[in-house]
Design an enzyme around this catalytic site. Structure first.
Site, PDB file in Angstrom:
ATOM      1  N   LYS A 115       0.588   4.776   8.758  1.00 15.36           N
ATOM      2  CA  LYS A 115       1.084   5.107   7.405  1.00 15.36           C
ATOM      3  C   LYS A 115      -0.101   5.212   6.444  1.00 15.36           C
ATOM      4  CE  LYS A 115       1.830   1.750   4.879  1.00 15.36           C
ATOM      5  NZ  LYS A 115       1.284   0.907   3.839  1.00 15.36           N
ATOM      6  N   THR A 168       0.863  -1.189   0.000  1.00 18.74           N
ATOM      7  CA  THR A 168       0.000   0.000   0.000  1.00 18.74           C
ATOM      8  C   THR A 168       0.898   1.237   0.000  1.00 18.74           C
ATOM      9  OG1 THR A 168      -1.588  -1.240   1.312  1.00 18.74           O
ATOM     10  CG2 THR A 168      -1.918   1.136   1.166  1.00 18.74           C
ATOM     11  N   LYS A 227      -8.069   1.331  -3.007  1.00 20.58           N
ATOM     12  CA  LYS A 227      -7.473   0.914  -1.730  1.00 20.58           C
ATOM     13  C   LYS A 227      -7.514   2.063  -0.708  1.00 20.58           C
ATOM     14  CE  LYS A 227      -4.860  -1.562   1.089  1.00 20.58           C
ATOM     15  NZ  LYS A 227      -5.437  -2.644   1.886  1.00 20.58           N
TER      16      LYS A 227
HETATM   17  N1  LIG Z   1      -1.108  -6.781   7.305  1.00 26.33           N
HETATM   18  C1  LIG Z   1      -2.202  -6.395   6.674  1.00 26.33           C
HETATM   19  O1  LIG Z   1      -3.313  -6.604   7.140  1.00 26.33           O
HETATM   20  C2  LIG Z   1      -2.128  -5.695   5.333  1.00 26.33           C
HETATM   21  C3  LIG Z   1      -3.264  -5.764   4.501  1.00 26.33           C
HETATM   22  C4  LIG Z   1      -3.216  -5.148   3.242  1.00 26.33           C
HETATM   23  C5  LIG Z   1      -2.088  -4.442   2.881  1.00 26.33           C
HETATM   24  N2  LIG Z   1      -1.021  -4.375   3.718  1.00 26.33           N
HETATM   25  C6  LIG Z   1       0.151  -3.620   3.242  1.00 26.33           C
HETATM   26  O2  LIG Z   1       1.099  -4.591   2.835  1.00 26.33           O
HETATM   27  C7  LIG Z   1       2.431  -4.100   3.081  1.00 26.33           C
HETATM   28  C8  LIG Z   1       3.161  -5.084   3.982  1.00 26.33           C
HETATM   29  O3  LIG Z   1       2.432  -5.219   5.182  1.00 26.33           O
HETATM   30  P1  LIG Z   1       2.742  -6.383   6.259  1.00 26.33           P
HETATM   31  O4  LIG Z   1       1.592  -6.363   7.195  1.00 26.33           O
HETATM   32  O5  LIG Z   1       3.162  -7.615   5.594  1.00 26.33           O
HETATM   33  O6  LIG Z   1       3.979  -5.707   7.003  1.00 26.33           O
HETATM   34  P2  LIG Z   1       5.161  -6.340   7.862  1.00 26.33           P
HETATM   35  O7  LIG Z   1       4.825  -7.693   8.361  1.00 26.33           O
HETATM   36  O8  LIG Z   1       5.552  -5.293   8.842  1.00 26.33           O
HETATM   37  O9  LIG Z   1       6.326  -6.476   6.768  1.00 26.33           O
HETATM   38  C9  LIG Z   1       6.949  -5.336   6.247  1.00 26.33           C
HETATM   39  C10 LIG Z   1       7.952  -5.754   5.215  1.00 26.33           C
HETATM   40  O10 LIG Z   1       8.653  -4.572   4.771  1.00 26.33           O
HETATM   41  C11 LIG Z   1      10.055  -4.760   5.052  1.00 26.33           C
HETATM   42  N3  LIG Z   1      10.692  -3.499   5.404  1.00 26.33           N
HETATM   43  C12 LIG Z   1      10.244  -2.565   6.272  1.00 26.33           C
HETATM   44  N4  LIG Z   1      11.098  -1.518   6.298  1.00 26.33           N
HETATM   45  C13 LIG Z   1      12.104  -1.832   5.443  1.00 26.33           C
HETATM   46  C14 LIG Z   1      13.283  -1.155   5.022  1.00 26.33           C
HETATM   47  N5  LIG Z   1      13.590   0.069   5.482  1.00 26.33           N
HETATM   48  N6  LIG Z   1      14.081  -1.768   4.118  1.00 26.33           N
HETATM   49  C15 LIG Z   1      13.787  -2.998   3.629  1.00 26.33           C
HETATM   50  N7  LIG Z   1      12.673  -3.680   3.982  1.00 26.33           N
HETATM   51  C16 LIG Z   1      11.848  -3.095   4.877  1.00 26.33           C
HETATM   52  C17 LIG Z   1      10.106  -5.740   6.197  1.00 26.33           C
HETATM   53  O11 LIG Z   1      11.395  -6.312   6.275  1.00 26.33           O
HETATM   54  P3  LIG Z   1      11.963  -6.824   7.701  1.00 26.33           P
HETATM   55  O12 LIG Z   1      11.320  -8.166   7.914  1.00 26.33           O
HETATM   56  O13 LIG Z   1      13.433  -6.882   7.501  1.00 26.33           O
HETATM   57  O14 LIG Z   1      11.553  -5.813   8.716  1.00 26.33           O
HETATM   58  C18 LIG Z   1       9.013  -6.723   5.736  1.00 26.33           C
HETATM   59  O15 LIG Z   1       9.446  -7.493   4.658  1.00 26.33           O
HETATM   60  C19 LIG Z   1       2.255  -2.698   3.657  1.00 26.33           C
HETATM   61  O16 LIG Z   1       2.303  -1.758   2.624  1.00 26.33           O
HETATM   62  C20 LIG Z   1       0.852  -2.770   4.268  1.00 26.33           C
HETATM   63  O17 LIG Z   1       0.277  -1.491   4.380  1.00 26.33           O
HETATM   64  C21 LIG Z   1      -1.002  -4.997   4.921  1.00 26.33           C
END
Ligand SMILES: NC(=O)c1ccc[n+]([C@@H]2O[C@H](COP(=O)([O-])OP(=O)(O)OC[C@H]3O[C@@H](n4cnc5c(N)ncnc54)[C@H](OP(=O)(O)O)[C@@H]3O)[C@@H](O)[C@H]2O)c1
Length: 292
Positions: free
Chosen positions: A242, A99, A174
């Site tokens: 965010k 997102t 979205k």
């Molecule tokens: N969870 C939900 O319900 C959901 C639903 C729809 C959309 N989303 C969107 O999907 C995306 C991922 O969400 P998530 O829930 O999977 O998040 P998450 O579990 O926090 O994972 C975040 C990912 O981004 C990486 N990352 C963060 N900062 C970084 C940096 N500075 N450099 C390199 N890698 C970095 C993390 O790597 P590390 O493991 O090394 O930290 C991990 O791979 C986001 O944009 C979120 O808004 C989430």
């Protein structure tokens, strides 16, 4: 497991990316995974994924690259700084599922253009459990020519795909749905707080709305977390904040003032500042919980 000739690089194996990678593997695709913190990607090797040391190594000769990273900066760093786009096979496609908002989308689409890679703007709806079950709602937008090739991937990660038009349409829808989600969480936190403040058992509130038109399953799930003050993360408060910023930026750019979302964002800030950023977004309750 069925066999499939598709090779796909998944960049980002956080909550969402790891679950999506597992479903792509289950659909018989060759999946390479990369994650900044390699240890988080390593368990996927047991499911058959190849764990890469860099975005470029994951993307080398792949048909698709799928990004599921925190935000636009992180995605840009992986695909450009990490050389993922230049490593792809010819005629490959980039599926951008993180997102990132409108400005983020425009920036990433520009990067794709520079590398001559087809770019699908495809954020998803649904959280940890739907991602694990392959039940995401896929909001796809991008060039018609590659639509058919992308569909098996979307079928593996989701239960429904909406093709919405040229790239950018997915991100706009979205943002609209995230306005709804962030708003619900803010109001739910205040509702549970008021119940506590009035000496009303908040479980009673959830009970009386359950099953009726007011009784969102989402409210039951997140409301229960607030009542128990246990916040195992499906979607972190940091990322919800965010998303609130992305909504507010888009609103402002279009002359709109969304004061409810601003108020919810301030609650998120307070919860995050109190140390709850990595907990589930339901921890926003901590910002409005009655004293004592
Ligand atoms: N969870 C939900 O319900 C959901 C639903 C729809 C959309 N989303 C969107 O999907 C995306 C991922 O969400 P998530 O829930 O999977 O998040 P998450 O579990 O926090 O994972 C975040 C990912 O981004 C990486 N990352 C963060 N900062 C970084 C940096 N500075 N450099 C390199 N890698 C970095 C993390 O790597 P590390 O493991 O090394 O930290 C991990 O791979 C986001 O944009 C979120 O808004 C989430």
């Amino acid at each position: 497991m069925t066999e499939n000739n598709t090779t796909i690089a998944v960049l980002g194996t956080g909550i969402m990316g790891a679950a999506m990678a597992r479903n792509l593997l289950a659909a018989g695709m060759e999946v390479r995974v990369w994650n900044r913190t390699r240890e988080k990607a390593e368990p996927l090797a047991d499911d058959g994924a190849k764990v890469a040391d860099s975005p470029a190594e994951a993307a080398e000769g792949a048909d698709f690259v799928l990004t599921m990273l925190a935000d636009a900066d992180t995605v840009a760093e992986a695909v450009e700084g990490g050389d993922a786009l230049s490593a792809l096979a010819e005629d490959s496609v980039w599926l951008q599922t993180s997102t990132v908002g409108i400005q983020g989308h425009e920036r990433l689409a520009g990067i794709a253009d520079g590398y001559g890679v087809a770019y699908i703007d495809v954020p998803v709806l649904g959280t940890k459990e739907p991602a694990e079950q392959g039940q995401l709602i896929v909001l796809a937008s991008g060039p018609e020519e590659v639509r058919e090739r992308c569909q098996p991937i979307f079928d593996a990660i989701g239960s429904a795909t909406f093709w919405l038009g040229p790239a950018g349409a997915g991100t706009r829808l979205k943002l609209v749905t995230n306005t709804w989600i962030v708003g619900i969480l803010g109001v739910l936190a205040e509702t549970v707080s008021l119940a506590e403040g009035l000496g009303v058992d908040p479980a009673r509130f959830l009970e009386v709305i359950e099953g009726g038109p007011l009784g969102l399953p989402y409210a039951q799930m997140k409301g229960q977390m607030m009542i128990e003050e246990e916040f195992p993360t499906s979607f972190s408060a940091n990322l919800a904040r965010k998303d609130a910023s992305l909504v507010l930026d888009a609103a402002e750019a279009n002359g709109l003032h969304l004061s409810l979302i601003e108020a919810a964002a301030a609650h998120f800030d307070e919860a995050i500042n109190a140390g709850h950023g990595e907990e589930d977004m339901a921890a926003v309750y901590k910002a409005v919980k009655p004293e004592g």
